[in-house]
Design a protein around this motif. Structure first.
Motif, short mmCIF file in Angstrom:
data_model
loop_
_atom_site.label_atom_id
_atom_site.label_comp_id
_atom_site.label_asym_id
_atom_site.label_seq_id
_atom_site.Cartn_x
_atom_site.Cartn_y
_atom_site.Cartn_z
N THR A 68 28.91 77.00 41.96
CA THR A 68 30.24 77.58 41.72
C THR A 68 31.25 76.46 41.53
N ILE A 69 31.94 76.50 40.41
CA ILE A 69 32.97 75.52 40.13
C ILE A 69 34.32 76.12 40.48
N SER A 70 35.21 75.28 41.01
CA SER A 70 36.55 75.73 41.36
C SER A 70 37.49 74.54 41.28
N ARG A 71 38.79 74.82 41.37
CA ARG A 71 39.75 73.73 41.33
C ARG A 71 40.98 74.11 42.14
N ASP A 72 41.71 73.09 42.56
CA ASP A 72 42.96 73.26 43.30
C ASP A 72 43.96 72.32 42.63
N ASN A 73 44.77 72.85 41.75
CA ASN A 73 45.70 72.01 40.99
C ASN A 73 46.77 71.39 41.88
N ALA A 74 47.11 72.03 42.96
CA ALA A 74 48.10 71.46 43.89
C ALA A 74 47.58 70.17 44.50
N LYS A 75 46.26 70.06 44.60
CA LYS A 75 45.64 68.87 45.17
C LYS A 75 45.03 67.97 44.11
N ASN A 76 45.21 68.34 42.82
CA ASN A 76 44.60 67.58 41.73
C ASN A 76 43.10 67.41 41.96
N ALA A 77 42.44 68.48 42.33
CA ALA A 77 41.03 68.39 42.70
C ALA A 77 40.21 69.49 42.06
N MET A 78 38.94 69.18 41.88
CA MET A 78 37.95 70.13 41.38
C MET A 78 36.73 70.04 42.28
N TYR A 79 36.01 71.15 42.40
CA TYR A 79 34.87 71.19 43.31
C TYR A 79 33.66 71.81 42.62
N LEU A 80 32.50 71.49 43.15
CA LEU A 80 31.27 72.13 42.71
C LEU A 80 30.45 72.46 43.95
N GLN A 81 30.41 73.73 44.29
CA GLN A 81 29.59 74.19 45.40
C GLN A 81 28.18 74.44 44.88
N MET A 82 27.21 73.75 45.44
CA MET A 82 25.84 73.83 44.98
C MET A 82 24.97 74.42 46.09
#
Length: 123
Positions: A68-82
């Motif tokens: 699952t890919i997600s992002r948090d623009n307030a933190k300038n971050a992107m994630y990948l839950q594997m």
């Protein structure tokens, strides 16, 4: 834009990892972002991508339903839950910022790349 990928490591098959990608500038919040991976002897492979708002995502068939890919623009971050990791997921994972507001399966649509984080899945 500088990107820093983290969260890789060694995990047993069936386990989980969460990768993170930190962007140095808020510029990335207006752009699509993506994850790619590479294993020795193979070309870079698309994994997942997300639009700048986070409301549109695409996945490679090989990871669909597990990642699952997600992002948090307030933190300038992107994630990948594997989740449900397999030995064939072993690779160096790279995050990237797209040239447009949406992500894409093609690496040529991305103009900023992180240094990569190693994921090793033992069987």
């Amino acid at each position: 834009v500088q990107l820093q990928a983290s969260g890789g490591g060694l995990v047993q098959a069936g386990g989980s990892l969460r990768l993170a990608c930190a962007a140095s500038k808020r510029t990335a919040s207006n752009n699509g972002m993506g994850w790619f991976r590479r294993t020795p002897g193979k070309e870079r492979e698309f994994v997942a991508a997300i639009s700048w708002r986070g409301d549109s995502t695409i996945y490679a068939d090989s990871v669909k339903g597990r990642f699952t890919i997600s992002r948090d623009n307030a933190k300038n971050a992107m994630y990948l839950q594997m989740n449900s990791l397999k030995s064939e997921d072993t690779a160096i994972y790279y995050c990237a910022v797209a040239r447009s507001s949406y992500g894409n399966r093609l690496a040529t649509y991305y103009n900023y790349w992180g240094q990569g984080t190693q994921v090793t899945v033992s069987s």
